[in-house]
Design a protein around this motif. Structure first.
Motif, PDB file in Angstrom:
ATOM      1  N   ALA A  97       0.830  -1.210   0.000  1.00 38.67           N
ATOM      2  CA  ALA A  97       0.000   0.000   0.000  1.00 38.67           C
ATOM      3  C   ALA A  97       0.863   1.257   0.000  1.00 38.67           C
ATOM      4  O   ALA A  97       0.530   2.263  -0.653  1.00 38.67           O
ATOM      5  CB  ALA A  97      -0.931  -0.014   1.209  1.00 38.67           C
ATOM      6  N   LEU A  98       1.983   1.230   0.732  1.00 34.00           N
ATOM      7  CA  LEU A  98       2.892   2.378   0.724  1.00 34.00           C
ATOM      8  C   LEU A  98       3.455   2.614  -0.670  1.00 34.00           C
ATOM      9  O   LEU A  98       3.546   3.763  -1.141  1.00 34.00           O
ATOM     10  CB  LEU A  98       4.030   2.141   1.722  1.00 34.00           C
ATOM     11  N   ALA A  99       3.827   1.522  -1.348  1.00 31.35           N
ATOM     12  CA  ALA A  99       4.378   1.658  -2.693  1.00 31.35           C
ATOM     13  C   ALA A  99       3.331   2.188  -3.663  1.00 31.35           C
ATOM     14  O   ALA A  99       3.603   3.104  -4.456  1.00 31.35           O
ATOM     15  CB  ALA A  99       4.916   0.309  -3.173  1.00 31.35           C
ATOM     16  N   VAL A 100       2.116   1.634  -3.602  1.00 33.77           N
ATOM     17  CA  VAL A 100       1.043   2.084  -4.493  1.00 33.77           C
ATOM     18  C   VAL A 100       0.691   3.540  -4.205  1.00 33.77           C
ATOM     19  O   VAL A 100       0.497   4.356  -5.128  1.00 33.77           O
ATOM     20  CB  VAL A 100      -0.194   1.177  -4.333  1.00 33.77           C
ATOM     21  N   GLY A 101       0.619   3.879  -2.915  1.00 31.74           N
ATOM     22  CA  GLY A 101       0.322   5.264  -2.551  1.00 31.74           C
ATOM     23  C   GLY A 101       1.386   6.222  -3.035  1.00 31.74           C
ATOM     24  O   GLY A 101       1.085   7.352  -3.470  1.00 31.74           O
TER      25      GLY A 101
END
Length: 428
Positions: A97-101
């Motif tokens: 999720a951090l990477a996608v965000g």
């Protein structure tokens, strides 16, 4: 000389029984257990600690009874295992999720602020992403061309326990052995602690290989890609969120902001360890059983006894390292001779350990019981489990010519490891 001890005699201050001992080891009374565990840990004082120890003891006793029941247990995906995998996937999901965000912030067209936030999120995702092991570059690593007979033995043991063999073997100075995977392709690595390998008989070495390779056959989730990397990621998160020492005014604010995330991460880490502990304990018992089936019950029990004296072996290695440091620099030839001499000292010492010291270690282990954070059952229980079952004969038998050839294949590595031991002491 480390392998020679002076016989001692004294009366037990508790019961008056005559105690005959060895000056190199702890003096204790077999009649009343006086001084059997002079380093016995302090009892738990908190309600939570007492409850956790009682739970660990109950689980340990249940697993031991299961192993001694005569049934052929299999590693099973119970509710704890399923919950552990779900929690591990959640941990990896947060990183994803951090990477996608981060990518979304970069592409959302928010200008400089969006770029800064996106880069920060991507940096966090990069730091916290699951890491695969790499081949160690700080110790000798052998491949098939380097040690064909050693790999042939490992292949034979792997076939006996029902799994694939390893791709590489690393040699270090620990009094231990382990298996792991490395690289994105999940190749297998066997790590052999040379001090342990040296003090084992050829049959006990086969038992050691059987135990370690059995972890692949048992599907131990702690070493798996999903749960294993999640444990490492949570440990990294927890380390990153530790309070800054001697904080300034601004750093005190940062420490305060870290409190809640740190507690959440610690809770997740403790929960994941708890969820995998019972399955991990069962995997150790199963690995011991496969080791006995591969090398014989007698050899597996002998391996357990050698593990009991890991502490005294470590003290001897540290003593020799201190002596080498006091001796100053030496020529290459002298350093090599001293390094090779180290293994002779170690094996002579191990062979001279009296039975009453082994018995003291077993009784001390029984008094300490199940350790909450231990990754292995107590060694005395593993030994009792082996002796309580049907005696097994070896399916892989040592061969003198192979043993000699393996010794020759390991010669360069064992000298290098001995030099490091004399310089730095034993590895953890």
């Amino acid at each position: 000389m480390p392998g020679v001890g002076r016989e001692t005699r004294q009366q037990c201050p508790e019961c008056g029984t005559e105690i005959r001992g060895d000056s190199r080891f702890t003096v204790w009374c077999a009649a009343c257990d006086w001084n059997v565990d002079p380093e016995e840990p302090q009892p738990d004082t908190g309600r939570l600690e007492r409850a956790e120890r009682a739970l660990a003891r109950r689980h340990g006793e249940q697993l031991l009874a299961e192993m001694l029941s005569g049934r052929e247990p299999r590693p099973r995906r119970d509710a704890s295992a399923v919950a552990a995998i779900a929690l591990a996937l959640t941990v990896h999901g947060v990183t994803l999720a951090l990477a996608v965000g981060g990518v979304w912030c970069l592409l959302a067209g928010w200008g400089g602020a969006g770029i800064v936030v996106g880069l920060v999120l991507l940096a966090l995702a990069g730091v916290l992403a699951p890491r695969v092991h790499r081949l160690p570059d700080d110790r000798p690593v052998l491949f098939r061309a380097d040690a064909p007979e050693l790999f042939a033995l490992v292949d034979e043991v792997a076939h006996a326990v029902g799994t694939r063999s390893v791709h590489a073997i690393a040699v270090d100075g620990s009094i231990n052995a382990s298996v792991m995977t490395y690289g994105v392709r999940g190749r297998r690595l066997l790590v052999l602690g040379m001090p342990l390998w040296e003090v084992l008989t050829p049959a006990e070495r086969i038992a050691l290989l059987g135990h370690e390779l059995a972890h692949y056959a048992n599907g131990d989730t702690r070493n798996g890609l999903v749960v294993g990397t999640a444990l490492r990621t949570l440990s990294l998160w927890h380390h990153t969120l530790q309070p800054l020492p001697h904080p300034s005014a601004i750093e005190m604010v940062v420490n305060a902001l870290y409190v809640v995330p740190r507690l959440l991460v610690r809770g997740a880490l403790v929960l994941l360890v708890r969820l995998t502990s019972r399955a991990g304990t069962r995997a150790e018992y199963l690995a011991d059983r496969l080791a006995a089936r591969t090398a014989s019950t007698q050899a597996a029990v002998g391996l357990m006894d050698r593990l009991l004296i890991a502490g005294p072996l470590g003290l001897l290695l540290r003593s020799e390292a201190n002596r080498a440091a006091l001796g100053g620099s030496r020529s290459t030839r002298e350093a090599t001779a001293r390094a090779d001499k180290l293994w002779e000292l170690l094996t002579t010492y191990a062979a001279s350990v009296p039975e009453h010291e082994y018995e003291r270690q077993r009784r001390a282990g029984a008094r300490r019981g199940h350790q909450i954070d231990a990754t292995h059952p107590p060694t005395h229980l593993r030994r009792a489990c082996l002796l309580g079952g049907e005696p097994m004969t070896a399916t892989v038998v040592p061969q003198t010519h192979r043993t000699d050839q393996i010794t020759a294949e390991l010669a360069t590595a064992r000298t290098e490891v001995a030099r490091r031991l004399l310089r730095d002491g034993p590895e953890a």
